[in-house]
Each structure stands twice: as C-alpha cells, then as structure tokens.
Scaffold this motif. Structure first.
Motif, short mmCIF file in Angstrom:
data_model
loop_
_atom_site.label_atom_id
_atom_site.label_comp_id
_atom_site.label_asym_id
_atom_site.label_seq_id
_atom_site.Cartn_x
_atom_site.Cartn_y
_atom_site.Cartn_z
N PRO A 1 0.88 -1.06 0.18
CA PRO A 1 0.24 0.10 0.15
C PRO A 1 0.81 1.28 0.29
O PRO A 1 0.44 1.97 -0.98
CB PRO A 1 -0.76 -0.26 1.70
N LYS B 1 -6.75 -0.94 -2.27
CA LYS B 1 -6.97 -0.67 -3.45
C LYS B 1 -7.98 0.12 -3.51
O LYS B 1 -8.22 1.18 -4.43
CB LYS B 1 -7.02 -2.56 -3.76
N ALA C 1 2.77 1.66 -3.42
CA ALA C 1 0.83 2.57 -4.47
C ALA C 1 1.09 3.76 -4.52
O ALA C 1 0.61 4.19 -5.10
CB ALA C 1 -0.27 1.92 -3.82
N ALA D 1 -0.50 -5.14 -0.18
CA ALA D 1 -2.61 -4.26 -0.25
C ALA D 1 -3.60 -5.32 -0.11
O ALA D 1 -3.62 -6.47 0.08
CB ALA D 1 -2.31 -3.82 -1.90
#
Length: 472
Positions: free
Chosen positions: A311, A389, A314, A384
């Motif tokens: 995460p 997401k 990202a 994740a």
C-alpha cells in the motif's frame, strides 16, 4: 491506525510519530466533510444558511487541509528519525508536550471558527476570531503557538541529527525544516497596504507550501523508497540535492507567477511562469531513476522483486505522477501571464489546487501512515488488501474527477465571463448560472462523495490491515 495500534514494541520516537498520524487522519476526514458541505452550498446556497455559512465551511476546509498535512509531516519525521539517525529523539518529553499543546490549540481554533463566525473589524479581531488571510486565518495567539511548537520540533530533530548518523536524507531534511519553520513568520506581521499584505502572504503560501514542502516530500519519498524496495541511497540522495539546487529556480524564482495583480514589477511575470513548472521534475526523476535501477538489479540477479509495503508503495507511485500532473501540468495550464489574465480567480485555480495538494502531498503522507502501521505491528512484508486498493482507487478517481469538473467550470468562466463579457460584476453572475458551470458544480460534488467514500475505506484499512497481516 487510531486506537487499534499496539505501539509498545516500537521506539518512543516512532510512537510520537504515530500520535501525530492519528490526529492527521481525523483532520483529513474533517477537511473532506467541510469540502462536501461547501460543494453542496455552491449548488444550494440556502443549505445551512445562518447556521454554518459557506465562508466558514470553506475556511475550515482549507485550514484543515494545511493542518492535517502539517501533523502528518511532523509524524513522518518523528517516525523516520530513529531509522535515519540511529538515535532516539533528543528532548522527547518536550516533543510530547508540544504535541498536546498543538492539538489543544487546533481544537480551540476550530471551535472558534464554528461558533464565532462573524465579529467586528477591530484590532482585537485577529487575536480572538480570525486574521482573514486565506490558508492562515488562525487567530494571532494560535500563530504564536504554532511557531513555538515548530521550534520545539526543530530542536528535537536538529539535536538528534547532530548526535546521530548524518545521512544525506536527514541533512536535506534538517536544512529544509529550518526554512519551513522560518517562512511561516512572513505571514505574521501586519501592513495596512493590501498589495504589501498580499506580497508577504504569497511568501508563506508559495515558499512555505510550494517550495519547502516540495523538498520535504522529496526527503520522505527517498526514505520510503529505501525502506520499501531497498533503493540505493546514492541515487535518492543525488536527486534530493538536485531538488535543493532547483529550489533556487523553481521555488524562489517561481514565486513570481503569483505576482500578476499586486503591483510588483512586470519582469516577475515571465520569470515566475518559466520556473514554477519545474517544481515536480526532480521528484519524478528520482522515482523513475530508482525504479529503473531497482528493476535492473532484480533482473540481473534473477530474483523476484521484493516490495515490503504494497500500500505504501502504491501511494508513493501515485505521489510521483500526481505531483507532476497537479503541480506541474495543471499549474502550468494557467501560470503564463498571457493566460492568467483570463484564468486568474476562476475555477482553474481550484482545479490546480485540488490536484496539486493531493498529488504532491496527501499521497506521500498516506504512504507514510502505512509505513507507520507496518512498524507498529512489526510486519516484515505488508501486502495490499481490498480496502487499501479501494481507498487508493476511489480517492484518486474522486480527486481527478473533481479536478476535471473544476477545469471545465474554469474554461466556461474564461470563455463567457472574461473573454465574451469582459469580466465585470454582471458577467460573473451570468457565468455562474450557465449549464456548464452548474453541471460542473454537480459533478464536483458527486466526485467529492466518491473521495469521501474512499477515505472511509482508507480509515477501515488503517484500522485493520495490521491485525490481518499479523495473523497471516
């Protein structure tokens, strides 16, 4: 992330960083909620009229934005400090006291904003209600409190840096924090000349937010890439120093792109327009260079790429390109004086502001929160989840959607209000009531709801991802 984090196994300095993260996420939610209220009031001006007026909703929305990011920044520094310096923070007890003082002050200021919405225009107003300056409306006593808290924070960081290991990341960060603390002072003295007042106000808004914050974000990105993918320090630190060098052009000279309408010399226009678009370049270059080198190294050894925090990675990826789009592309849309003569004060500015603050700052700070959760639970590799997401997708999609809607509204204002009708008072109201503008406000509100739903997913994930990963 809020009360569920078990911080007993991490260092006291990192615990203090997590305390700042908790308040930051609450203020983040308040910022989004106030933005939704203001967006609804654009469509229905009578909504909460006389109870919670648009001017107050907008003010709390903007100030909460700045304050939650400052909280997350302070938390990020405290969290990374033991890793970079290999020392616990000097004066940690004083740092904790400063945290509680700042939190109490923020609480009082918000209550003042909400319950004392109007007052007489007297000298005492700046002490009791608001200074009336966009982004820095806090009463004067709160200004002084902020300076004291930040100086305490800088004392903690600077003397820890002197005592511990001196990495390139910390060297840049310590120098940048001094500028970050000092430039806030430019907005604290009074002048009765509106042009002079705006001149110094832009020193705070541009050099504080658009210059020192950019370098700060670069330092956080460098730390995150080292932690998450074991990026080479020599690469990230090289680009950090390049960013510092470019600060003299993109940050200081770029300040001139705000000087169109306040009586400063015209040469600032072209200088500011040229350099202001360069701000996000070093950060994007750092990210691309690091990923290229990392992929090449992984391929040479035939190993599977190892990302220790999915995460967070990202959000750092989103930061690199969101910064380039929001601060770079959308900023350059209307920074040239030949364009700004039409776009100044339209929704083009709001479009740029929404995407730039999100892309340049919110993304990296959310990534740091995920690193905080990982450290709090002692997780070696965080993957994740569905919630992470969904949070990333909905928040990003919502902000981009708002940006597009605001851009369309700004285009309509430029075409009708400025170019066709000459920018007069009646032209403003005519443009406000045309279908494109109203539809844009509707879509901005819808996308604001999407963003808020994404925020809910984010909070749920920060509260639960640590426990899930611990159980795996």
């Amino acid at each position: 992330m809020l009360t569920s984090i078990k911080t007993n196994e991490i260092s006291p300095t990192k615990k203090l960083g997590l305390m700042y993260f908790r308040v930051a996420i609450v203020l983040f939610g308040a910022q989004l909620l106030m933005g939704l209220i203001a967006a609804i009031q654009f469509l229905y001006p009578s909504f909460l009229y006389g109870i919670f007026d648009f001017s107050i909703a907008r003010m709390v929305h903007i100030n909460a934005l700045v304050v939650w990011m400052v909280y997350a920044m302070l938390g990020s520094v405290y969290y990374m400090l033991p890793d970079e310096t290999e020392q616990e923070a000097v004066g940690l007890g004083l740092g904790k006291l400063a945290f509680w003082v700042l939190t109490a002050a923020v609480t009082v200021v918000v209550l003042v904003y909400i319950f004392i919405q109007v007052g007489p225009g007297k000298d005492s107003t700046i002490w009791l209600i608001t200074e009336g300056r966009e982004y820095i409306e806090a009463p004067r006593w709160a200004d002084i409190g902020i300076v004291v808290v930040v100086l305490t924070f800088y004392y903690n960081v600077f003397f820890t840096f002197l005592k511990g290991r001196k990495t390139g990341i910390m060297t840049v960060l310590v120098a940048d924090l001094l500028a970050l603390a000092g430039l806030y002072l430019a907005g604290m003295f009074f002048t009765d000349n509106i042009s002079m007042d705006q001149y110094w106000w832009w020193w705070v808004i541009h050099l504080w937010v658009e210059a020192t914050w950019e370098v700060f974000v670069g330092a956080l990105a460098a730390y995150g890439l080292v932690k998450i993918i074991n990026a080479k320090r020599e690469i990230v630190e090289m680009w950090l120093w390049i960013e510092v060098l470019m600060l003299f052009g993109s940050g200081i000279l770029g300040l001139g792109h705000h000087y169109f309408w306040i009586g400063t010399p015209e040469y600032w226009w072209e200088i500011g327009a040229l350099f202001s678009a360069l701000e996000p370049v070093p950060l994007v270059a750092m990210f691309v260079h690091v990923l290229y080198d990392w992929g090449k190294e992984q391929g040479a050894h035939g190993s599977k790429p190892a990302i220790t925090n999915g995460p967070a990675m990202a959000w750092i990826v989103t930061n690199a390109f969101g910064n380039f789009l929001g601060a770079g592309i959308w900023g350059f849309f209307h920074t040239l004086p030949q364009v700004n003569i039409y776009t100044h004060g339209t929704q083009f500015t709001a479009a740029h502001g929404h995407l730039a603050f999100f892309g340049a700052y919110a993304t990296i700070l959310i990534g740091m929160m995920y690193l905080g959760v990982q450290g709090a639970y002692g997780i070696k590799r965080m993957k994740a989840t569905f919630n992470s997401k969904m949070a990333l997708f909905l928040i990003t999609f919502g902000v981009i959607g708002m940006t597009i809607a605001l851009t369309i509204m700004g285009y309509e204002q430029v075409l009708v209000e400025r170019a066709e009708l000459g920018g007069g008072w009646q032209a403003y109201f005519t443009a406000q009531n045309l279908p494109w503008y109203i539809q844009g406000q509707l879509w901005r509100t819808i996308m604001g709801v999407v963003t808020f739903v994404g925020f809910i997913y984010l909070v749920i994930d920060l509260l639960t991802i640590g426990k899930k990963e611990q159980g795996n």
